[in-house]
Write an enzyme that holds these catalytic residues in place. Sequence first.
Site, PDB file in Angstrom:
ATOM      1  N   HIS A 197      -4.520   6.959  -5.162  1.00 32.22           N
ATOM      2  CA  HIS A 197      -5.583   7.713  -4.475  1.00 32.22           C
ATOM      3  C   HIS A 197      -5.939   8.946  -5.292  1.00 32.22           C
ATOM      4  CE1 HIS A 197      -3.486   5.361  -1.398  1.00 32.22           C
ATOM      5  NE2 HIS A 197      -4.721   5.128  -0.997  1.00 32.22           N
TER       6      HIS A 197
ATOM      7  N   PHE B  36      -1.208   7.674   5.017  1.00 34.31           N
ATOM      8  CA  PHE B  36      -1.338   6.611   4.024  1.00 34.31           C
ATOM      9  C   PHE B  36      -0.186   5.610   4.058  1.00 34.31           C
ATOM     10  CE2 PHE B  36      -4.439   8.809   0.973  1.00 34.31           C
ATOM     11  CZ  PHE B  36      -5.495   8.131   1.554  1.00 34.31           C
TER      12      PHE B  36
ATOM     13  N   HIS C 134     -14.255   7.576   3.465  1.00 32.55           N
ATOM     14  CA  HIS C 134     -12.950   6.917   3.470  1.00 32.55           C
ATOM     15  C   HIS C 134     -11.879   7.750   4.186  1.00 32.55           C
ATOM     16  CE1 HIS C 134      -8.920   6.405   1.615  1.00 32.55           C
ATOM     17  NE2 HIS C 134      -9.116   5.197   2.105  1.00 32.55           N
TER      18      HIS C 134
ATOM     19  N   HIS D 170      -7.842  -0.790  -4.597  1.00 33.50           N
ATOM     20  CA  HIS D 170      -8.056  -1.329  -3.254  1.00 33.50           C
ATOM     21  C   HIS D 170      -8.853  -2.623  -3.286  1.00 33.50           C
ATOM     22  CE1 HIS D 170      -6.731   2.797  -2.363  1.00 33.50           C
ATOM     23  NE2 HIS D 170      -6.233   2.262  -1.276  1.00 33.50           N
TER      24      HIS D 170
ATOM     25  N   HIS E 227       0.826  -1.203   0.000  1.00 38.15           N
ATOM     26  CA  HIS E 227       0.000   0.000   0.000  1.00 38.15           C
ATOM     27  C   HIS E 227       0.860   1.253   0.000  1.00 38.15           C
ATOM     28  CE1 HIS E 227      -2.751   3.093   1.729  1.00 38.15           C
ATOM     29  NE2 HIS E 227      -3.519   2.576   0.780  1.00 38.15           N
TER      30      HIS E 227
ATOM     31  N   HIS F 179     -10.212   7.240   8.081  1.00 42.58           N
ATOM     32  CA  HIS F 179      -8.754   7.112   8.284  1.00 42.58           C
ATOM     33  C   HIS F 179      -8.295   8.095   9.358  1.00 42.58           C
ATOM     34  CE1 HIS F 179      -6.663   4.396   5.515  1.00 42.58           C
ATOM     35  NE2 HIS F 179      -7.590   4.654   4.614  1.00 42.58           N
TER      36      HIS F 179
ATOM     37  N   HIS G  24     -11.552  -0.829   4.390  1.00 41.30           N
ATOM     38  CA  HIS G  24     -11.613  -0.863   2.925  1.00 41.30           C
ATOM     39  C   HIS G  24     -12.605  -1.876   2.404  1.00 41.30           C
ATOM     40  CE1 HIS G  24      -9.181   2.154   1.043  1.00 41.30           C
ATOM     41  NE2 HIS G  24      -8.553   2.204   2.201  1.00 41.30           N
TER      42      HIS G  24
HETATM   43 CU1  C2O Z   1      -5.093   3.399  -0.039  1.00 43.06          CU
HETATM   44 CU2  C2O Z   1      -7.629   3.893   2.632  1.00 43.06          CU
HETATM   45  O1  C2O Z   1      -6.202   3.983   1.479  1.00 43.06           O
END
Ligand code: C2O
Length: 598
Positions: A214, A366, A346, A223, A191, A350, A379
């Site tokens: 992203h 990230f 999203h 993802h 990631h 985070h 995710h």
């Molecule tokens: Cu690639 Cu929730 O991030």
Amino acid sequence: MQAMNTHLLLSPTTTVIDRRPNDLFPKKLSSQSSRVNRKGRRSCSVGHKGANGAHNINPSCSIKPEADEDRRNKMDRRNVLIGLGGAGLGLGLDTNLLASGAPIPPPDFSTCGKTTDEVTGLDCCPPTSEVKTPTRFKPVAPPKSSVRTRLAAQNAVKDPDYIKKYRRATELMKGLDVDDPHNFWNQAKVHCSYCDGAFNQNLAGYKCLEIQVHNSWLFFPFHRWYLFFYERILGSLIDDPTFALPFWNWDSPDGMYLPELFELDNGASPLYDHYRNTKHRQKDFLLDLNYSGTDVHQDPKTLIDNNLKTMNRQMNTKDRCVFFGQPYRAGDCPNPGGGNIELIPHNTVHNWTGDPKWLAEDMGKFYSSARDPIFFAHHSNVDRMWHLWLEKIGGKNLEQDDWLNAEFYFYNEKKELVSVNVQDSIDIGILGYAYEDVDIPWLTTKPTARKPANKAKPDGLGLQDQSSAAKGGFSLDSKISIAVPRPKQGVEKAEREEILILRDIKFPSDQGLKFDVYVNDDADTPSQPSQSEFAGSFVHVPHKHVMTFKTNLYLGITRLLKDVGADKAASVVVTLVPRYRNGPVTIGAISIEQSSCD
Ligand code: C2O
């Protein structure tokens, strides 16, 4: 299957559950001053090796003003790709793909470089010992009996067998050899490498080469594939092909908490991560989908109402670019603009999960977010939103070849490097998994119009002044209201969504940023997310990259305009309210346009 796994589940657990390598422990905020001080001197020539083995200066470190060459036609790009000759073909670019357009090419794992983070960069590269020419992976729908059904985390936690399996699989993954691509920390690196500048596109002649998954239309498919392989690796470690990840059901009141599944046993669980917001891990602490960096005191009923209406708003668009994110093609600069769900919930989830004490690590940065097992449950629900948008909202997948043919590389459950494309990700039935059917309360919770009597008036910027990026845009230092004209209604475009666009939003990438956007709102008090005047937000999850981040925000406002009674108005007043920021924020231009997304 159950019986076969018993020996695995009952085998003695190792005493060291969490073998997080030493260099992965976040430093506390107080010890970070040197990083902040050094940021201005950061060199951009971090070692990206080109396909020929030569070190290239990373061209993506500094973002230069957008030039026309960004928009070169496809033919041009094809020539560039073909110009790679053997190198290009050896990297898995097939000729059909070259002939049909210019999707983002997959990264070359063997030339993975340090990320563009900090002064020296971070090593996010997955292990290369196993790198061979990747083979193309084509999913085949499994028999019904081995479909992997992803359960809501709040339901999964009621099943002791499931908990045992999930814990055991994660424990085994964390204990794998440091060179093993299945090792949990190496999976987390996958990631990091795809989002922090470790890979460049194998192209020549473009100023932007960084691969970024992203803030564009690659967000959902990347993802989805990442979870697909991660889930199958977990399944293979416990010899259970039906093993499925749980989903963090944050779109329903039942799941608007940090899921207990990840907090079991006071931390003595491989699913636990120390680096989560301490306050938010308190039992029954309600999740705020519009989290703005601090916990606003709201009674639970109001917060749940705001959350549900936020979900309704974010899901309610038929515009594919608003939903998926903006087009991102070979040679394009990264971050053209994230889709609705990527921004909220999203990004907000985070940020809500990471701990500010630890520089927001793990989930709030990230590069480190996939070091927290909760990432995959988060995710899984993000992925479920893609599925629900098609099933319940009547959304349609994008059809551009440049989306369908974009490729990624992953290690499969046999440790083989495989290439996958977006096309093969769009049917979860073929990918062999499904989502537990749970209530979807937000389907019917529409925001309501406030229609304030004392409407905000534009301050300062005139209609023309703010509409041109050439004039340098404006800074977002504090709340600002701007009159924005609406496009003339063309007959043929009447069904297209009307989009509020904020172009060239620039700010320091390593800093958090959130601002909320309101249309025809009250002059003094901003609306709640449950009210129609609240159009949406821009939310950034900080990278460790220290550079100027440049992106765009696209908010579909057709329904909003109707709800607030502005569907016939020639212009509306847009109010931007910064919620948190840590450095200068500028916006190049603001406009309302008919969608041009196909
Ligand atoms: Cu690639 Cu929730 O991030």
